[in-house]
Design an enzyme around this catalytic site. Structure first.
Site, PDB file in Angstrom:
ATOM      1  N   CYS A  37      19.019 -14.700  44.148  1.00 27.68           N
ATOM      2  CA  CYS A  37      19.874 -13.936  45.055  1.00 27.68           C
ATOM      3  C   CYS A  37      19.153 -12.812  45.784  1.00 27.68           C
ATOM      4  O   CYS A  37      19.323 -12.630  47.001  1.00 27.68           O
ATOM      5  CB  CYS A  37      21.105 -13.409  44.330  1.00 27.68           C
ATOM      6  SG  CYS A  37      20.770 -12.200  43.014  1.00 27.68           S
ATOM      7  N   HIS A  44      24.202  -9.174  41.249  1.00 28.13           N
ATOM      8  CA  HIS A  44      24.120 -10.111  42.357  1.00 28.13           C
ATOM      9  C   HIS A  44      23.813  -9.317  43.619  1.00 28.13           C
ATOM     10  O   HIS A  44      24.274  -8.178  43.774  1.00 28.13           O
ATOM     11  CB  HIS A  44      25.427 -10.895  42.515  1.00 28.13           C
ATOM     12  CG  HIS A  44      25.378 -11.919  43.613  1.00 28.13           C
ATOM     13  ND1 HIS A  44      24.349 -12.818  43.737  1.00 28.13           N
ATOM     14  CD2 HIS A  44      26.217 -12.158  44.658  1.00 28.13           C
ATOM     15  CE1 HIS A  44      24.569 -13.581  44.793  1.00 28.13           C
ATOM     16  NE2 HIS A  44      25.678 -13.195  45.375  1.00 28.13           N
ATOM     17  N   ASP A  49      26.309 -13.295  52.450  1.00 33.91           N
ATOM     18  CA  ASP A  49      25.665 -13.690  51.198  1.00 33.91           C
ATOM     19  C   ASP A  49      24.990 -15.035  51.399  1.00 33.91           C
ATOM     20  O   ASP A  49      25.654 -16.065  51.509  1.00 33.91           O
ATOM     21  CB  ASP A  49      26.704 -13.752  50.082  1.00 33.91           C
ATOM     22  CG  ASP A  49      26.080 -13.958  48.709  1.00 33.91           C
ATOM     23  OD1 ASP A  49      24.862 -14.214  48.644  1.00 33.91           O
ATOM     24  OD2 ASP A  49      26.802 -13.855  47.699  1.00 33.91           O
TER      25      ASP A  49
END
Length: 638
Positions: free
Chosen positions: A196, A255, A278
């Site tokens: 991530c 995250h 994202d």
């Protein structure tokens, strides 16, 4: 009748204009200007001179700037700054990871434009794609999908398997430039591997290069709700060990995503500004793996019917967590926690190396009436299905099924009792020493009897490694404690996990979850308590030897050590820094003896002035991400 003008030459004044538009670090050979700002050019005519009053020249220019930030310090930070920090670790131990964004490095602008041309949108309909490139909403979705390679030849392959033999361990990267250049040099083949923070960092580089204000955000205890009910289910066995989740709901230890600043004319007034994007491939949006842009304000207000992917982002910061005990094929509810998801939402401060906590941008204070009202509003909107499915590409249908959990979220006025409130016993872990890699982990379990009666406790303890996405690995340590407590008495139960017990079970993330599941003879209630421990390494030390001046030789000392009580092999030191090194430096160190410290001297010639940063990483066969950084101010040559 006067003869018409014929243009012989156009001088775009690239060098002068680019300096005024702050793009001279990208190039001075080609005109590169920013939206909404004046620039100069000179036209030379072939047949005759320009005659004012007689000749007219008409320019057609679109100057609207949908990504304009009116704060110069913010523009400097979120567009111009080519280095930063990505926050990792856990909410109890937040660690800044230095990163070289390098958006002004050689060829990066060409790579970013190639990335747009490689997208599925351009490949399918290039004319429409190019016509929409003035929209930051459109461009951000295209870039978001292209950073991962799930649907196309995007930049990065994701890998959470702990097996990286055919690529780079994601923890080893220290910058975006090497990743983007490798992708470009190999004919746009995805680079192996990313997780991530790597996806978010590379997207930050691309967006800043394209002139869209962007920052990298870390959310600690980040929810991944797969069924849209805003509840993350976690399952434990009777030893306190967390089990793999059959629903694939998880709470990521942290995250990382991006926020990009833009107007949102496609939304009601007031929902422009920072938008979540994202690039980590988790769920599909309109048939491709991307997420956003989702308005940060819409997330805070529970407006999950606004595009794009707002329900999914809302769950990452504000889902409830339900704990279940699995025993004899049955599931027993342990507790529903309304505040464990979404903590210490972090980004780098403006023109500072400090961490900024922006949790209040995403949600109202945990435990407040307003926070519960927003949660219930979002849940009702999901249940009613009154929103466009940006995740499924169909109008007026929910993006995911939204069944109610077996236990619906608590109401505004009836907070759920914790098992410890019923049993009137409190359990808590406390570390006795900082958890350093290579050393034993010493901690105690604190047990407190809050009642006026004797309590006989049986407590099962366990420890297991975690991946940062919440996936549990096998337990490597277990213990059982029998504790008798007098009324109002507190006791401690000492525990130790030796290095030899945990060393071979650690993941790259260096996360250990210790759990205790307690039961009291007179009550069927069970008390679950856990703590995540992040093991730390000593940082690399970087010293700049002498003054840093453009085009003058500079010596840099890098001091590193093996923190373990065993020999490590295959050691490699990586050093980079935009404006300081033309390319990433790799030094093969070979073998380092136990607890051994060493240093090397690197020579370079800075080629850009101003504030710069050196990033370093050391890997070996035993560890992958011992990091360090040093800020350097480079002066102009005299």
């Amino acid at each position: 009748m006067a003869q018409g003008l014929e243009v012989a030459l156009t001088d775009l004044q690239s060098s002068r204009n680019n300096v005024r538009h702050h793009t001279e670090e990208i190039t001075v050979d080609h005109l590169l200007v920013r939206r909404g700002q004046a620039f100069n050019l000179t036209l030379y005519f072939r047949n005759r001179g320009f005659q004012p009053g007689l000749d007219n020249i008409i320019f057609v220019v679109e100057t609207e700037d949908a990504v304009y930030l009116d704060s110069e310090p913010q523009r400097q930070e979120y567009v111009m700054n080519d280095y930063g920090f990505i926050y990792q670790g856990s909410k109890n131990w937040i660690r800044p990871c230095p990163w070289n964004y390098g958006q002004f490095e050689e060829k990066i602008i060409d790579i970013c434009l190639k990335l747009l041309d490689k997208s599925l949108h351009f490949q399918t309909d290039p004319a429409t794609d190019c016509a929409l490139r003035g929209s930051p909403v459109y461009v951000s979705r295209v870039v978001c999908a292209m950073i991962n390679s799930n649907d196309d030849n995007g930049v990065l392959n994701g890998n959470w398997s702990e097996n990286y033999t055919d690529g780079a361990n994601p923890a080893e990267w220290t910058g975006s430039v090497a990743i983007l250049k490798q992708w470009y040099a190999t004919g746009c083949q995805p680079v192996r591997y990313g997780q991530c923070w790597v996806f978010a960092a590379v997207m930050c580089t691309v967006m800043r290069c394209l002139g869209i204000p962007t920052r990298v955000i870390t959310n600690f205890d980040s929810g991944h709700d797969t069924d849209g009910n805003l509840i993350i289910d976690e399952y434990y066995d009777n030893t306190g060990r967390i089990l793999g989740n059959k629903k694939k709901d998880t709470i990521w230890n942290f995250h990382v995503w991006n926020e990009c600043w833009m107007a949102r004319k496609d939304l009601p007034p007031g929902y422009g500004g920072w938008q979540v994007l994202d690039a980590t491939p988790q769920e599909m949006s309109n048939g491709v793996y991307c997420c956003g842009p989702a308005s940060v304000r819409a997330i805070k207000e529970g407006e999950v019917d606004l595009n794009y992917d707002t329900p999914f982002v809302f769950s990452m910061v504000n889902a409830d967590c339900m704990s279940w005990l699995v025993q004899g094929g049955k599931e027993q509810k342990l507790h529903q926690d309304t505040s464990s998801v979404g903590n210490f939402i972090s980004t780098k401060s403006i023109q500072s190396d400090e961490r900024a906590d922006i949790t209040e941008n995403y949600k109202y204070e945990e435990g407040s009436l307003q926070e519960r009202q927003v949660f219930l509003k979002a849940l009702q909107k999901l249940k009613a299905g009154r929103f466009h499915s940006s995740r499924r590409g169909a109008e007026l249908q929910p993006s995911r099924p939204t069944p109610l959990s077996r236990d619906s979220p608590r109401s505004l006025h009836t907070p759920s009792l914790r098992p410890s409130d019923v049993v009137q016993v409190s359990l808590k872990f406390k570390l006795l020493d900082p958890p350093n890699m290579g050393q034993d982990i010493c901690f105690v379990l604190l047990a407190l009897n809050m009642s006026s009666q004797f309590k006989d406790l049986k407590v099962n303890l366990s420890a297991q490694s975690l991946l940062h996405d919440g996936s549990p690995l096998s337990p490597f340590w277990q213990d059982t404690a029998f504790i008798t407590l007098s009324p109002k008495e507190a006791k401690t139960y000492p525990c130790k996990i030796s290095y030899s017990q945990y060393s071979q079970y650690l993941s790259t993330d260096k996360l250990i979850r210790i759990s205790a599941l307690g039961e009291e003879k007179s009550s069927p209630e069970k008390i679950l308590v856990n703590k995540i421990i992040t093991l730390s390494y000593p940082s690399i030390t970087i010293n700049v030897l002498g003054a840093a001046i453009v085009n003058q030789p500079l010596s840099i000392q890098v001091i590193f050590s093996n923190p373990l009580s065993e020999q490590v092999e295959d050691c490699v030191l990586t050093v980079e820094g935009s404006g300081l090194f033309k390319k990433q430096q790799k030094v093969l160190l070979g073998v380092l003896k136990p607890q051994h410290q060493a240093s090397i001297i690197l020579e370079t010639v800075p080629f850009k002035s101003g504030q710069r940063q050196i990033q370093a990483n050391m890997r070996s066969n035993k560890f992958k991400d011992i990091k360090g950084y040093r800020n350097v101010y480079v002066d102009f040559a005299l």
